[in-house]
Scaffold this active site. Structure first.
Site, PDB file in Angstrom:
ATOM      1  N   CYS A   5      50.091  40.927  39.679  1.00 30.37           N
ATOM      2  CA  CYS A   5      50.765  42.262  39.880  1.00 30.37           C
ATOM      3  C   CYS A   5      52.077  42.449  40.319  1.00 30.37           C
ATOM      4  O   CYS A   5      52.907  41.859  39.648  1.00 30.37           O
ATOM      5  CB  CYS A   5      49.750  42.933  40.986  1.00 30.37           C
ATOM      6  SG  CYS A   5      49.823  44.642  40.694  1.00 30.37           S
TER       7      CYS A   5
ATOM      8  N   HIS B 278      44.080  41.910  39.364  1.00 26.96           N
ATOM      9  CA  HIS B 278      43.607  41.463  40.513  1.00 26.96           C
ATOM     10  C   HIS B 278      42.320  40.913  40.491  1.00 26.96           C
ATOM     11  O   HIS B 278      41.358  41.102  39.576  1.00 26.96           O
ATOM     12  CB  HIS B 278      43.628  42.805  41.791  1.00 26.96           C
ATOM     13  CG  HIS B 278      44.890  43.223  41.946  1.00 26.96           C
ATOM     14  ND1 HIS B 278      45.570  42.345  43.042  1.00 26.96           N
ATOM     15  CD2 HIS B 278      45.501  44.057  41.879  1.00 26.96           C
ATOM     16  CE1 HIS B 278      46.812  43.126  42.812  1.00 26.96           C
ATOM     17  NE2 HIS B 278      46.907  44.115  42.137  1.00 26.96           N
TER      18      HIS B 278
END
Length: 489
Positions: free
Chosen positions: A331, A427
């Site tokens: 991310c 994630h």
């Protein structure tokens, strides 16, 4: 309402863990149970199946309840953007960003209403609600407009258990001081005390239990041992300690700690790998020469990149990559590896590892997602799943960029040098066992280490937690509190 509230003498004393244990213990008795935390402040969030965003602890607790996570389980989530401002997530959706003073002044009444409505909605569909407080219930400078501790116990009209952490020291003062500072009406709600994180023989604390019960008039319902559990942590106060493997020549994985670190639980699966050591680094002197580096998520990509530049970490990291080091960016940690950022009229250079431009959009992408490892990535094919929470979109002018994943008909992520450097917005990427094992095995081969034999599946960590809780705590008393002594199946 039928249920119980868990409050603590301070942050990080184990409230989330105790709530999770109660949730699974009651669920295993055959009841429909819902977790609840009225207001959470954390950059470690959870994306529900509907794409809404709640505190990670409540998502984990919903899993412990074997139920779908709902935005009503954490109606207000505050995600700090900097030291002064937080993004306000209400019922899973971003509504505004404001300072703490603005929030207390303008959001209190609306917040109280959404809390009441959320509790009422959960009460319709569940037998019991297990509520988690935040911090301490005796922050006396804030209690006139608090929305997360005794005010919520009053709304739900529930008994309270007080949790204290003996490992940090001062457990007697923390319990007695908390009770002394509570107004009498609130103190009467506290029906039990749980001591958490005890090391050694609990019989050595029997005199302490006796003293607490005599002095406070409140029963100590249990003394929980310090455990190396697999349950995810909630916020940055709960980042795990460095893990030192007992293996003769373990893999050394360094995790960069950004100032606005988020969703750091992406690293948790490595704690179950016997030959892996994990260390967190925030200064250039700490980097050393690890076998791999992980750049985790960040709540403020540009600010954190500027900070690690100022600390000299970027220079060290780029040298590490040039010398053949292995890096995984997740991310925000993926975004800092790109060539440049565009945010409105502002353009800023990134680290320049991936030939990608990160374009920050006002709208946030939040979704749970499944897919496969991309056939061009160089990694063996396997299924992957996880979730995305990010503002940045990626744009590459180079058509030969190799993607890492294929997620719901979209190519995602990037791969360089056969997988030595990877980046993804996904994630929980390392929670996917096949992908994690392949990534680690490449490090083992590079270091001339043996490949471990496949381990037997671990017992469900929620069941392990519930069994430990039941063995150490007076659950008969807890059930009578939860049940108001009148509920029947």
């Amino acid at each position: 309402m039928k249920g119980i509230m868990v409050q603590g003498t301070a942050s990080n004393v184990g409230k989330s863990l105790v709530v999770t244990a109660i949730c699974r213990w009651l669920t295993n008795q055959g009841y429909r149970v819902a977790p609840f935390k009225s207001q959470n402040m954390s950059n470690n969030s959870y994306v529900t199946e509907a794409g809404t965003e709640i505190g990670r602890a409540q998502g984990v607790q919903a899993e412990a309840c074997k139920t779908i996570a709902l935005p009503e389980m954490n109606p207000i989530l505050l995600k700090p953007k900097n030291d002064q401002t937080s993004e306000v997530i209400c019922l899973g959706k971003s509504v505004e960003s404001c300072s703490g003073k603005e929030y207390r002044t303008y959001f209190y009444e609306a917040g109280k209403k959404v809390i009441e409505e959320s509790l009422a909605q959960l009460e319709k569909h569940f037998d019991f609600i297990v509520i988690e407080g935040a911090g301490s219930p005796v922050e006396v400078n804030l209690n006139d407009r608090e929305l997360v501790n005794m005010a919520v116990a009053d709304i739900a009209d529930m008994p309270v258990i007080l949790v204290a952490d003996i490992d940090r020291g001062g457990v007697f003062a923390s319990i007695v001081g908390t009770l002394q500072l509570l107004p009498e009406a609130d103190r009467r709600r506290v029906k039990g005390i749980i001591i958490n994180k005890f090391r050694g023989d609990p019989e050595l604390f029997n005199d302490g239990v006796d003293w607490l019960e005599r002095y406070t008039g409140i029963p100590v319902l249990g003394v929980l041992p310090y455990t190396d559990h697999e349950i995810e942590a909630e916020d940055s106060l709960s980042i795990r300690e460095n893990k030192v493997s007992s293996a003769a020549n373990p893999l050394d994985i360094a995790v960069v700690v950004f100032p606005y670190l988020s969703n750091f639980t992406d690293v948790d699966p490595f704690y179950q790998e016997e030959d892996v050591s994990i260390r967190y680094v925030s200064r250039k002197e700490e980097l050393g020469r690890p076998d791999a580096m992980i750049l985790p998520g960040t709540r403020s990509t540009i600010d954190d990149l500027e900070e690690i530049r100022n600390r000299g970490i970027e220079e060290k990291l780029l040298a590490y990559i040039r010398e053949g080091g292995t890096v995984a960016g997740i991310c925000g940690g993926y975004q800092v590896l790109t060539e440049q950022f565009i945010e409105g009229d502002k353009v800023m250079s990134g680290m320049g590892i991936f030939p990608i431009t990160t374009i920050f959009q006002e709208a946030k992408k939040t979704r749970r997602i499944k897919g496969t490892v991309h056939s061009r990535s160089g990694f063996p094919s396997s299924k992957v799943e996880g979730y995305e929470i990010h503002h940045g979109d990626m744009k590459s002018e180079k058509g030969d960029l190799i993607p890492l994943f294929y997620l719901e008909n979209e190519e995602e992520g990037a791969v360089l040098d056969g997988g030595r450097i990877i980046g993804t917005h996904l994630h929980h990427v390392f929670h996917n066992e096949q992908f994690r094992k392949e990534w680690l095995n490449r490090l083992r081969i590079k270091k001339d280490l043996p490949i471990p034999a496949a381990a037997l599946p671990n017992k469900d960590p929620y069941d392990q937690l519930a069994e430990m809780f039941e063995s150490e705590v007076d659950t008969d008393t807890i059930f009578s509190l939860v049940n108001n002594e009148e509920f029947s199946k």
